[in-house]
Design a protein around this motif. Sequence first.
Motif, PDB file in Angstrom:
ATOM      1  N   HIS A   1       1.914  -7.697   0.965  1.00  0.00           N
ATOM      2  CA  HIS A   1       0.856  -8.542   1.537  1.00  0.00           C
ATOM      3  C   HIS A   1      -0.146  -8.910   0.452  1.00  0.00           C
ATOM      4  CE1 HIS A   1      -0.474  -4.352   1.830  1.00  0.00           C
ATOM      5  NE2 HIS A   1      -1.710  -4.806   1.678  1.00  0.00           N
TER       6      HIS A   1
ATOM      7  N   TRP B   1      -0.603  -2.432  10.380  1.00  0.00           N
ATOM      8  CA  TRP B   1       0.823  -2.395  10.023  1.00  0.00           C
ATOM      9  C   TRP B   1       1.266  -0.962   9.763  1.00  0.00           C
ATOM     10  CZ3 TRP B   1      -2.789  -4.910   6.902  1.00  0.00           C
ATOM     11  CH2 TRP B   1      -2.929  -4.476   5.582  1.00  0.00           C
TER      12      TRP B   1
ATOM     13  N   ASP C   1       0.885  -1.170   0.000  1.00  0.00           N
ATOM     14  CA  ASP C   1       0.000   0.000   0.000  1.00  0.00           C
ATOM     15  C   ASP C   1       0.919   1.214   0.000  1.00  0.00           C
ATOM     16  OD1 ASP C   1      -1.925  -1.925   0.313  1.00  0.00           O
ATOM     17  OD2 ASP C   1      -2.746  -1.134   2.171  1.00  0.00           O
TER      18      ASP C   1
HETATM   19 FE   FE2 Z   1      -3.188  -3.707   0.675  1.00  0.00          FE
END
Ligand code: FE2
Length: 217
Positions: free
Chosen positions: A185, A176, A131
């Motif tokens: 992930h 996280w 992300d």
């Molecule tokens: Fe993600």
Amino acid sequence: MDDLFAPVRPRTVLAEGAIWLPGFVPSEAQTLHQVIADVSARAPFRHFRTRMGPMSAAMTSCGACGWIADPSGYRYSRTDPQTSQPWPAMPDALRHLAVRAAAEAGYEGFDPSSCLINRYGPGAKMGLHQDRDEGRPEAPVVSVSLGVPARFSFGGSLRSDPKRIIDLLDGDVVVWGGPSRFAWHGVSSIRETFHQQTGAMRYNLTFRAINAALFRP
Ligand code: FE2
Ligand code: SIN
């Protein structure tokens, strides 16, 4: 149910800065299902098309901006490209849950501007990714799982880093940030099973703080 599983599913540090909080959301959290229904009535779930084809998870968002994908890439947008309207505001019940989970994981003062809602049917998955479109590396990502289980892989900042593989159940939260903020992930193909509140579906809510300078119209 919570008590039955508590001893075998303790909170777990997945990597430095990343914590898994099993059953953090009480299973009777009917409010969350109502909120998802309300948001998706105004900003419907859709399968974004990327250069690689349509995504298998259906998505919508709420908050000041929402995550969108099209063949030109990924970004956060103030408006829903499907309705041309602003995304629905983030309901307090969602914001409070995210702020509480972040604090529990050691990230005080989390102020999410977006909640991406993913809906996975049987066979849907999400490939390994980071992300990294948020522009706020100091803020964590808070992920809440609802409905049928998912096998979640969580690695490190390099794609090739070793992965922890865990099963996320209804009510589990993963946070996280810090050294794990850019951890790779992904979610394996959802198995066809049944959950009392969601049928064959899994929902995942991810809360992010986003640099407003990066919002597009
Ligand atoms: Fe993600
Ligand atoms: C995501 O990485 O955006 C979703 C993760 C999940 O569905 O658990």
